[in-house]
Design an enzyme around this catalytic site. Structure first.
Site, PDB file in Angstrom:
ATOM      1  N   CYS A  17       0.846  -1.182   0.000  1.00 34.49           N
ATOM      2  CA  CYS A  17       0.000   0.000   0.000  1.00 34.49           C
ATOM      3  C   CYS A  17       0.887   1.239   0.000  1.00 34.49           C
ATOM      4  O   CYS A  17       1.912   1.286   0.680  1.00 34.49           O
ATOM      5  CB  CYS A  17      -0.948   0.090   1.180  1.00 34.49           C
ATOM      6  SG  CYS A  17      -2.148  -1.226   1.262  1.00 34.49           S
TER       7      CYS A  17
ATOM      8  N   ASN B 180      -1.828   1.661   5.796  1.00 34.08           N
ATOM      9  CA  ASN B 180      -0.986   0.601   5.237  1.00 34.08           C
ATOM     10  C   ASN B 180      -0.629  -0.309   6.404  1.00 34.08           C
ATOM     11  O   ASN B 180      -0.051   0.152   7.382  1.00 34.08           O
ATOM     12  CB  ASN B 180       0.265   1.228   4.618  1.00 34.08           C
ATOM     13  CG  ASN B 180       1.332   0.210   4.281  1.00 34.08           C
ATOM     14  OD1 ASN B 180       1.032  -0.967   4.087  1.00 34.08           O
ATOM     15  ND2 ASN B 180       2.570   0.647   4.205  1.00 34.08           N
TER      16      ASN B 180
ATOM     17  N   TRP C  11      -2.838  -2.624  -1.730  1.00 31.61           N
ATOM     18  CA  TRP C  11      -2.565  -4.047  -1.941  1.00 31.61           C
ATOM     19  C   TRP C  11      -3.421  -4.754  -0.898  1.00 31.61           C
ATOM     20  O   TRP C  11      -3.164  -4.666   0.301  1.00 31.61           O
ATOM     21  CB  TRP C  11      -1.086  -4.339  -1.723  1.00 31.61           C
ATOM     22  CG  TRP C  11      -0.682  -5.723  -2.119  1.00 31.61           C
ATOM     23  CD1 TRP C  11      -0.237  -6.120  -3.346  1.00 31.61           C
ATOM     24  CD2 TRP C  11      -0.659  -6.894  -1.299  1.00 31.61           C
ATOM     25  NE1 TRP C  11       0.045  -7.469  -3.333  1.00 31.61           N
ATOM     26  CE2 TRP C  11      -0.218  -7.971  -2.088  1.00 31.61           C
ATOM     27  CE3 TRP C  11      -1.009  -7.151   0.032  1.00 31.61           C
ATOM     28  CZ2 TRP C  11      -0.085  -9.262  -1.613  1.00 31.61           C
ATOM     29  CZ3 TRP C  11      -0.881  -8.438   0.517  1.00 31.61           C
ATOM     30  CH2 TRP C  11      -0.419  -9.477  -0.305  1.00 31.61           C
TER      31      TRP C  11
END
Ligand code: G6P
Length: 612
Positions: free
Chosen positions: A2, A99, A73
């Site tokens: 991320c 993240n 992600w």
């Protein structure tokens, strides 16, 4: 994993944020989102890459001089629009990007649901923003204090940015386990997962430490606290990174640029360390720990992915030269398997990003057992570089393509330098041999250059094999890790199933796979266990496998046996991985491009794996 970017200052935030997201996209690209604070908090997000987000918000009013953005992600919740960041709080007065992983999110989610909070996404992140709002409302505290209290209740890893509609000039950022850098410009601040979105605007940065919260406010000095509420003085560093280092500079992909940069990156990794004039090696970063390393009973190398392959080469080199036993461990296994570690052990953690969660955890484990921990990292100021007792930077420059190339060769150079230094101090190898090795190491950049000149031949071979579904990579000795790395490169960017094996092990399984459709890549350099590799080539030929051989320049006998060959210059045996890896990187690159794959951003992968 991320990518996070945020801005506050006099300029329009949107262009800075979107450019920053493009620079961070290598960290994850399942979905992307953006939040601008202009009177109210406005969030736009969508599935897919940053370019999709740009299309999605075309025509919107994107005014505002404070905002944040995220490229994801996925860990919790599938990559779709709802799960994309930023996430609003219930009142929509707060918004967050994150993240990392909140491990106790299910418990927190249940508690918040019981208190009337409605969840719109499946993410762990949404829990955190509701929790912050809940604390703010119940305890009537400022947003930074609500963030701080919330983080004391959270288990897991995070880098977060929070914006509040009620504080239109303020960004709150915090980190634990996931990286975060703050850029300090003239009356403006930048926040990002790494320095790449920042250096265009300022070189003055603060790398946040774990459990720190930054209160970043327009026209104010940067303030920092810990989540235990202690004040911290920000440590401002000057970062030496050029813009061209993070741009494609005319290459179609970062991966190709980084492959072609290797003559320079290898040179950079030896600069000031390999002294040919004085016939010696120095490594300033580990100087103080040298007595400890020389007396080590054992060296344990820990890493993941490509860095683990470099570690395997390092094992062979250090055992060969310094006669110290070396073990190479996957960080993810090492950290969970109750290994025997003592104060007499030296651990070398290898990581390009310096942020890999499993490698960080392996380091903490080794430190807790009293071992000396050294790092070999590429990213200056990264978490692993800071968590280790001492270390050596690879100085390969920013690596942006997800598939690691120049970082690998730089890691192998550093491991070679360590081996040479230890051998010199221990007297385990005749000086005449060390002299030869130093000289040969110094010649590697020009030999790599020579291999790169043969790129078109490698492209031709790629054309022939691009539609195959499997491939085998075989090598022995120093070239066994090269076979593993070659296979990894192919599978990660072209999605062709590929396996690397020690060539002699072929008979214990992979030989069953060989038929006329199976390409077999041999690293068949003249040095080392050459004759045995020739026998292995014959065995594949007898079963009609297609042989692509990496050979020593002018080796006529393998040329006759192979369907295709790629010549590399001769060098000392332990330095062959530095040369033999280059054609394999190019082969996988060309195959992937011909198959229409997104080379720089292969599916499901991320450059910096900050979750375990
Ligand atoms: C990911 C990357 C690989 C890398 C591995 C280890 O899987 O895609 O290229 O080798 O992580 O990363 P590190 O930054 O620790 O070297």
């Amino acid at each position: 994993m991320c990518g996070i970017v945020a801005y506050v200052g006099p300029k329009p935030a949107y262009p800075i944020l979107i450019k920053g997201l493009h620079r961070l996209e290598y960290r994850g690209y399942d979905s992307a989102g953006l939040c601008l604070l202009n009177g109210e908090l406005k969030v736009w997000k969508c599935k897919g890459k940053v370019s999709e987000l740009e299309k999605y918000i075309e025509g919107e009013n994107l005014e505002g001089t404070i905002g944040m953005a995220h490229t994801r992600w996925a860990t919790h919740g599938e990559p779709n629009q709802i799960n994309a960041h930023p996430h609003y709080s219930q009142s929509k007065h707060l918004s967050i990007i994150h993240n990392g992983i909140i491990e106790n999110y299910l418990v927190l989610r249940k508690e918040l649901q019981q208190r009337g909070y409605t969840f719109t996404s499946d993410t762990d992140t949404e829990v955190l923003i509701h929790l912050i709002e809940d604390i703010q409302q119940n305890e009537h505290v400022a947003v930074e204090e609500a963030v701080r209290i919330a983080l004391t209740q959270v288990i897991g890893a995070y880098a977060i940015v929070v914006l509040s509609q009620d504080h239109p000039d303020k960004i709150i950022a915090a980190r634990k386990g996931s990286p975060m850098v703050i850029g300090i410009g003239v009356d403006e601040f930048f926040v990002a997962s790494d320095a790449t979105p920042i250096i265009e605007y300022t070189n003055n940065v603060v790398f946040m430490n774990d459990e720190e919260i930054a209160i970043i406010e327009r026209h104010q000095e940067l303030k920092m606290r810990t989540i235990r509420n202690q004040e911290r003085t920000p440590y401002i560093q000057r970062l030496e990174m050029s813009l061209t280092a993070i741009e494609k500079s005319g290459f179609p992909h970062f991966m190709l640029k980084e492959i072609f940069e290797q003559p320079h990156s290898i040179e950079d990794s030896m600069r000031g360390r390999l002294h040919l004039d004085q016939d010696t090696v120095t490594l300033g970063g580990i100087r103080d720990y040298l007595p400890k390393i020389l007396n080590a009973e054992r060296i344990i190398i820990t890493a993941c992915g490509t860095s683990w392959h470099a570690g395997l080469v390092g094992e062979y080199i250090i055992e060969d030269l310094a006669r110290i036993p070396v073990e190479v461990e996957y960080s993810s296994e090492f950290r969970y398997r109750n290994p025997v570690i003592s104060e007499k052990d030296v651990i070398i953690a290898i990581s390009q990003s310096g942020e890999t969660a499993d490698t960080l955890a392996a380091i903490e484990l080794a430190k807790s057992k009293g071992a000396t921990v050294l790092g070999i990292c590429n990213v200056v100021g990264s978490s692993i570089a800071r968590a280790t007792h001492a270390g050596v930077y690879t100085h390969a420059g920013p690596e942006i393509g997800v598939a690691s190339t120049k970082a690998f060769t730089a890691q192998v150079v550093v491991l070679t330098l360590i081996g040479l230094l230890l051998a010199e101090k221990k007297g385990t190898v005749p000086e005449s041999h060390l002299h030869k090795l130093r000289l040969e190491l110094g010649l590697i950049p020009s030999k790599v250059e020579k291999i790169l000149e043969r790129a078109n031949k490698i492209k031709d071979i790629a054309t022939i094999y691009k539609d195959r579904t499997n491939a085998l990579y075989l090598g022995r000795g120093y070239n066994f890790p090269v076979a593993l790395e070659g296979a990894l490169k192919l599978k990660e960017i072209s999605y062709i199933h590929a396996e690397g094996y020690p060539a002699a092990e072929m008979k214990h399984g992979p030989i069953a796979l060989i038929d006329k459709y199976m390409p077999v890549v041999f690293i068949a350099h003249k040095r080392g266990i050459y004759e045995k590799v020739i026998t292995n080539i014959e065995e594949v030929r007898a079963r009609k496998g297609n042989i692509i051989a990496i050979i020593t320049e002018g080796d006529e006998s393998v040329k006759k046996l192979a369907d295709h060959y790629i010549e590399i210059p001769d060098t000392e045996e332990m330095l062959i991985p530095l040369l033999a890896t280059i054609p394999l990187q190019l082969l996988s690159y060309y195959v992937a491009v011909m198959r229409g794959c997104n080379v720089d951003q292969p599916r499901n992968l991320a450059k910096s794996v900050t979750v375990e």
